[in-house]
Design an enzyme around this catalytic site. Structure first.
Site, PDB file in Angstrom:
ATOM      1  N   LYS A  23       0.852  -1.188   0.000  1.00 16.51           N
ATOM      2  CA  LYS A  23       0.000   0.000   0.000  1.00 16.51           C
ATOM      3  C   LYS A  23       0.890   1.241   0.000  1.00 16.51           C
ATOM      4  O   LYS A  23       1.656   1.476   0.936  1.00 16.51           O
ATOM      5  CB  LYS A  23      -0.905   0.006   1.233  1.00 16.51           C
ATOM      6  CG  LYS A  23      -1.987  -1.056   1.211  1.00 16.51           C
ATOM      7  CD  LYS A  23      -3.079  -0.714   0.214  1.00 16.51           C
ATOM      8  CE  LYS A  23      -4.274  -1.629   0.350  1.00 16.51           C
ATOM      9  NZ  LYS A  23      -5.357  -1.275  -0.581  1.00 16.51           N
ATOM     10  N   LYS A  48     -13.922  -6.657  -7.643  1.00 15.70           N
ATOM     11  CA  LYS A  48     -14.261  -6.956  -6.253  1.00 15.70           C
ATOM     12  C   LYS A  48     -15.771  -7.148  -6.159  1.00 15.70           C
ATOM     13  O   LYS A  48     -16.537  -6.373  -6.735  1.00 15.70           O
ATOM     14  CB  LYS A  48     -13.830  -5.817  -5.324  1.00 15.70           C
ATOM     15  CG  LYS A  48     -12.323  -5.588  -5.280  1.00 15.70           C
ATOM     16  CD  LYS A  48     -11.977  -4.408  -4.378  1.00 15.70           C
ATOM     17  CE  LYS A  48     -10.478  -4.156  -4.338  1.00 15.70           C
ATOM     18  NZ  LYS A  48     -10.131  -2.952  -3.530  1.00 15.70           N
TER      19      LYS A  48
END
Length: 319
Positions: A142, A238
């Protein structure tokens, strides 16, 4: 069809940070769909980035008529539709005495190697995280801050051989990405997710993309695809964005037909949220279904993660 929704909280194994903030627990909504003596289960993770809250999604779920065929018309792509769609697939499988992949006329899912996500932190802390997880086959980092290179270099020191993918979470500009790209390649990065903000990503069509760029926040369902042309090489599907397994499978098929590579990702949720995505993840370029690995606690019948990857759920969990 009786629909019920409850709020569940799962503590995380450690603080999880991205460029938008930190969390210590996963707050999810669990949906049950009961009819003819069978109950199907689904889970969603409302996401503030898309204007969702636990309360707003609960209202959406509670207002559903119970007719599966009406679901796409009653609810937009998003968390509420996802939990309901997955609960209805689970219910249908139990009613038929079959697995969901059999109902879909798909092969039994094989294990898929999944990324393991390192939380955003100081370079020193991220190097320690990387060293602790260097045995994993794929690390996801991240980033999306002004100080990303020291962090990435620290991760590479901690895990010198492990393949890396990056999620910038809309945190860069076109100039920053163009400057960083050669360094990312030199450090062995395989792909970067959503370097520019959704809705402000047209420059990706104008600049060189020396490594694959994946649309995450820019891609929700099939209606998203036309706006991605020429800007992205891959789409991250997703369930909570697409609105369930039904739309996610259709999006995967259309994306592949249009020449995109596919990644299957997740929000931070339990094994129940990941279970339907193991069907979706078959044969994709990258799988990122590590949500349960970030939890200190999980469902009673959790998914199995081992050296072969994430396995399909048992019938006791879902599907």
């Amino acid at each position: 069809m009786q629909i019920e929704v409850t709020r569940d909280v799962f503590q995380l194994a450690q603080v999880f940070t991205i460029s938008r903030g930190s969390r210590t627990q996963a707050e999810v909504l669990t949906v049950t769909a009961t009819q003819d003596g069978q109950t199907g289960w689904g889970e969603c993770v409302p996401y503030a980035r898309y204007g969702e809250t636990l309360e707003s999604v609960t209202v959406q779920i509670s207002g559903f008529s119970g007719r599966w065929c009406d679901l796409p018309d009653e609810l937009p792509a998003g968390a509420a539709r996802n939990a309901l769609d997955c609960a209805l697939w689970d219910h249908a499988a139990k009613l038929a005495g079959k697995r969901v992949w059999d109902l879909l006329d798909l092969p039994s899912p094989s294990p898929e190697i999944t990324a393991y996500t390192l939380s955003l932190d100081t370079p020193e802390a991220m190097q320690a995280q990387a060293a602790e997880n260097a045995h994993r086959p794929l690390l996801k980092i991240k980033l999306g801050t002004p100080d990303d290179m020291p962090r990435l270099e620290a991760v590479r020191r901690g895990a010198p051989q492990t393949p890396i993918i990056i999620d910038a979470n809309e945190g860069w500009t076109a100039d920053v990405y163009a400057e960083l790209a050669p360094h990312l390649i030199a450090l062995g990065v395989k792909m970067v997710e959503q370097p520019l903000p959704a809705g402000d990503d047209d420059m990706l069509a104008e600049i060189a993309r020396p490594l694959p760029v994946c649309a995450d926040e820019s891609c929700h369902d099939r209606a998203s695809l036309p706006a991605l042309k020429g800007k992205y090489d891959m789409v991250n599907i997703k369930l909570d964005k697409a609105g369930g397994l039904t739309e996610a499978l259709a999006l995967k098929a259309q994306a592949l037909a249009e020449g995109y590579q596919v990644m299957v990702g997740c929000m931070v949720g339990s094994s129940l949220a990941m279970a339907p995505a193991t069907i979706l993840a078959q044969g994709v370029a990258f799988t990122d279904l590590d949500g349960p690995l970030l939890l200190a606690e999980d469902r009673k019948e959790p998914l199995i993660f081992d050296a072969d990857g994430v396995h399909a759920p048992t019938a006791a969990l879902w599907g």
